[in-house]
Design an enzyme around this catalytic site. Structure first.
Site, PDB file in Angstrom:
ATOM      1  N   GLU A  90       0.839  -1.200   0.000  1.00  0.00           N
ATOM      2  CA  GLU A  90       0.000   0.000   0.000  1.00  0.00           C
ATOM      3  C   GLU A  90       0.874   1.250   0.000  1.00  0.00           C
ATOM      4  O   GLU A  90       1.884   1.319   0.692  1.00  0.00           O
ATOM      5  CB  GLU A  90      -0.912  -0.003   1.236  1.00  0.00           C
ATOM      6  CG  GLU A  90      -1.869   1.173   1.287  1.00  0.00           C
ATOM      7  CD  GLU A  90      -2.736   1.191   2.533  1.00  0.00           C
ATOM      8  OE1 GLU A  90      -3.802   1.832   2.502  1.00  0.00           O
ATOM      9  OE2 GLU A  90      -2.344   0.557   3.542  1.00  0.00           O
TER      10      GLU A  90
ATOM     11  N   LYS B  51      -9.809   1.910  -2.615  1.00  0.00           N
ATOM     12  CA  LYS B  51     -10.052   1.437  -1.249  1.00  0.00           C
ATOM     13  C   LYS B  51     -11.476   1.789  -0.819  1.00  0.00           C
ATOM     14  O   LYS B  51     -11.882   2.956  -0.847  1.00  0.00           O
ATOM     15  CB  LYS B  51      -9.034   2.074  -0.297  1.00  0.00           C
ATOM     16  CG  LYS B  51      -9.044   1.523   1.119  1.00  0.00           C
ATOM     17  CD  LYS B  51      -7.895   2.146   1.908  1.00  0.00           C
ATOM     18  CE  LYS B  51      -7.778   1.574   3.299  1.00  0.00           C
ATOM     19  NZ  LYS B  51      -6.620   2.172   4.023  1.00  0.00           N
TER      20      LYS B  51
ATOM     21  N   CYS C 287      -5.744  -2.899   2.562  1.00  0.00           N
ATOM     22  CA  CYS C 287      -5.538  -2.681   3.998  1.00  0.00           C
ATOM     23  C   CYS C 287      -6.815  -2.866   4.821  1.00  0.00           C
ATOM     24  O   CYS C 287      -7.235  -3.985   5.076  1.00  0.00           O
ATOM     25  CB  CYS C 287      -4.922  -1.301   4.225  1.00  0.00           C
ATOM     26  SG  CYS C 287      -4.069  -1.144   5.822  1.00  0.00           S
TER      27      CYS C 287
END
Length: 298
Positions: A64, A134, A175
């Site tokens: 990331e 995301k 994440c």
């Protein structure tokens, strides 16, 4: 009407078990240190992708925010449109290495001046085949302890991401997305053989949940799970946990590392997924007459 699914093929497409498909491939997770110089970060990423390919990797994952320091204050400065500088480097690296490249994530600036935490994916020809923004933003505010608000800068994505390979379909999250089991659950029920998560857990959540979440997603869905972190840099404003890891469909860690720069390799053996599902047949024994199938459209 809710229904009970008892036919294995209804949930998991035949393609992933076809005799015409390769039964295994080599996965590489690039755990690189990320500094303040974008050009250096990109150069390191390119070199590590090529190194992984020389060592036999077929699918390579970057961490990331591999091109930018992690933090809401940095995203506007490092953000790029897509296509842009970082995307061009990733495309060329995938083409030269002849690998599928899951390009970690970069801060993306959209045409309407919004910012996203975005993962781009390339095939061995260097073609962009998927883009994942995301979905779940990490916002936490504990008085007297910690405050971190990704939403101060970033906007959330609104779509799940899966891409096709000759090995099978693969899903992508970033994440904090790993904490929401629906993404991996839907991916598995739509035929994905793995979920790949570029991530950067911190020094509190890392030792608590990094490995645990990967093993949970793997066991629940009987697919491979991998998470790729930046290497730890205690001199930066945000310190990542590291420990890039690959977990098999039985929930076993089959490859991992500590916190230094490294490349983690693992063989993804599709027969292990089939064995896990035959041994513990939750895929055919779910009770959709009692609870809904989250992968089913209304």
């Amino acid at each position: 009407m809710l229904r009970r699914v008892t036919n294995f093929k209804q949930l998991f497409p035949r393609r992933q078990y076809s005799l015409n498909c390769p039964t295994e491939f080599k996965l590489a997770l690039v755990q690189q240190k990320v500094g303040s110089c974008k050009a250096t970060n990109l150069s390191i990423a390119r070199d590590r992708v090529l190194e992984a390919a020389r060592n036999g990797a077929n699918v390579v994952v970057l961490p990331e925010c591999f091109n930018s320091p992690y933090g809401a204050q940095h995203f506007p400065e490092y953000a790029e449109t897509i296509p842009g500088e970082s995307v061009e480097v990733l495309s060329q690296a995938a083409q030269k290495a002849k690998v599928y490249l899951v390009g970690g994530s970069i801060p993306e600036k959209s045409d309407d001046d919004k910012f996203y935490n975005t993962c781009t994916v390339y095939n061995p020809k260097g073609e962009l085949v998927a883009k994942h923004r995301k979905i779940h933003l990490f916002d936490i505010d504990i008085p007297g302890k910690i405050r971190f608000q990704e939403s101060d800068t970033l906007s959330p994505g609104n779509a799940m991401t899966h891409f096709e390979t000759e090995y099978g379909k693969i899903g992508v999250g970033i994440c904090y997305d790993i904490r929401f089991p629906e993404l991996a659950m839907i991916a598995a029920r739509k035929g994905c053989i793995a979920m790949l998560y570029p991530g950067a857990f911190n020094m509190t959540t890392g030792p608590l949940h990094w490995e645990l979440l990967q093993r949970a997603r793997a066991i629940d869905n009987q697919i491979y799970i991998a998470a790729c972190s930046p290497a730890r840099d205690t001199s930066s404003g945000y310190t990542a946990w590291g420990h890039s890891t690959v977990v098999n469909p039985n929930g076993e860690v089959i490859a991992t590392t500590e916190h230094e720069e490294d490349i983690v390799y693992a063989t993804i053996d599709l027969s292990k997924m089939k064995e896990a599902r035959q041994g513990i047949p939750v895929t055919t024994q779910r009770r959709f007459d009692v609870y809904p199938d989250v992968s089913a459209r209304p």
